[in-house]
Design an enzyme around this catalytic site. Sequence first.
Site, mmCIF file in Angstrom:
data_model
loop_
_atom_site.group_PDB
_atom_site.id
_atom_site.type_symbol
_atom_site.label_atom_id
_atom_site.label_comp_id
_atom_site.label_asym_id
_atom_site.label_seq_id
_atom_site.Cartn_x
_atom_site.Cartn_y
_atom_site.Cartn_z
ATOM 1 N N ARG A 96 -2.447 9.664 -1.813
ATOM 2 C CA ARG A 96 -2.613 10.584 -2.480
ATOM 3 C C ARG A 96 -1.702 10.440 -3.252
ATOM 4 O O ARG A 96 -0.884 10.955 -4.641
ATOM 5 C CB ARG A 96 -1.447 12.021 -1.583
ATOM 6 C CG ARG A 96 -2.167 12.814 -0.686
ATOM 7 C CD ARG A 96 -0.976 13.292 -0.124
ATOM 8 N NE ARG A 96 -2.210 14.539 1.132
ATOM 9 C CZ ARG A 96 -1.808 15.077 1.950
ATOM 10 N NH1 ARG A 96 -0.524 15.065 2.527
ATOM 11 N NH2 ARG A 96 -2.803 15.764 2.393
ATOM 12 N N HIS A 154 3.705 -13.622 1.752
ATOM 13 C CA HIS A 154 5.242 -13.412 2.618
ATOM 14 C C HIS A 154 5.368 -12.994 3.617
ATOM 15 O O HIS A 154 5.347 -13.793 4.757
ATOM 16 C CB HIS A 154 6.125 -12.762 1.758
ATOM 17 C CG HIS A 154 6.443 -13.827 0.517
ATOM 18 N ND1 HIS A 154 7.409 -13.301 -0.296
ATOM 19 C CD2 HIS A 154 6.210 -14.904 -0.210
ATOM 20 C CE1 HIS A 154 7.139 -13.733 -1.799
ATOM 21 N NE2 HIS A 154 6.627 -15.110 -1.536
ATOM 22 N N CYS A 194 -4.031 6.915 4.972
ATOM 23 C CA CYS A 194 -3.486 8.811 5.511
ATOM 24 C C CYS A 194 -2.220 8.715 3.786
ATOM 25 O O CYS A 194 -2.222 8.337 2.848
ATOM 26 C CB CYS A 194 -2.664 9.037 6.405
ATOM 27 S SG CYS A 194 -0.726 8.169 6.271
#
Length: 145
Positions: A112, A101, A68
């Site tokens: 974006r 990790h 997103c």
Amino acid sequence: MSERIYVGADHAGFELKQKLVAELKKLGYEPIDVGPKALDPADDYPDYAKPVADAVSRGVVQRGVLTCGAGLGMSFTANRYPHVRAALVWSPEVAELSRKHNDANVLVLPSRFVSEAEGLEILHKWLTTKFEGGRHQRRVEKIDR
Ligand code: RB5
């Protein structure tokens, strides 16, 4: 048999998601695209984070990929599911650490803030880096305790 990987996005991640799905196919994986199938500027990230996180949480698949705009909504939603470790990743180095990790099982890309080329490089690194286990295993187990 090729590994199935659930993939989802919202409108901000839609274009990158299309590239990620194509790349996963090219690499020999079987992406399960939960959508959106077309760009809908009014869609909501939880509607796509949930099916991906649910599939990983229930062990239907081992891994998922979400994107997103900032990567935050997808991370917040996915990390509510038991056993899901969704990592918001903005560089190949962070991708590597999230696997070595943290044994991240969902990759979240902020569409974006990464270019298409960066997104694909991050995807490659994330897919191919193994969890180191050892002291990190203990820490990952403590998340759920
Ligand atoms: C959509 O405009 C944007 O808020 C969403 O893609 C995401 O960045 C949320 O965390």
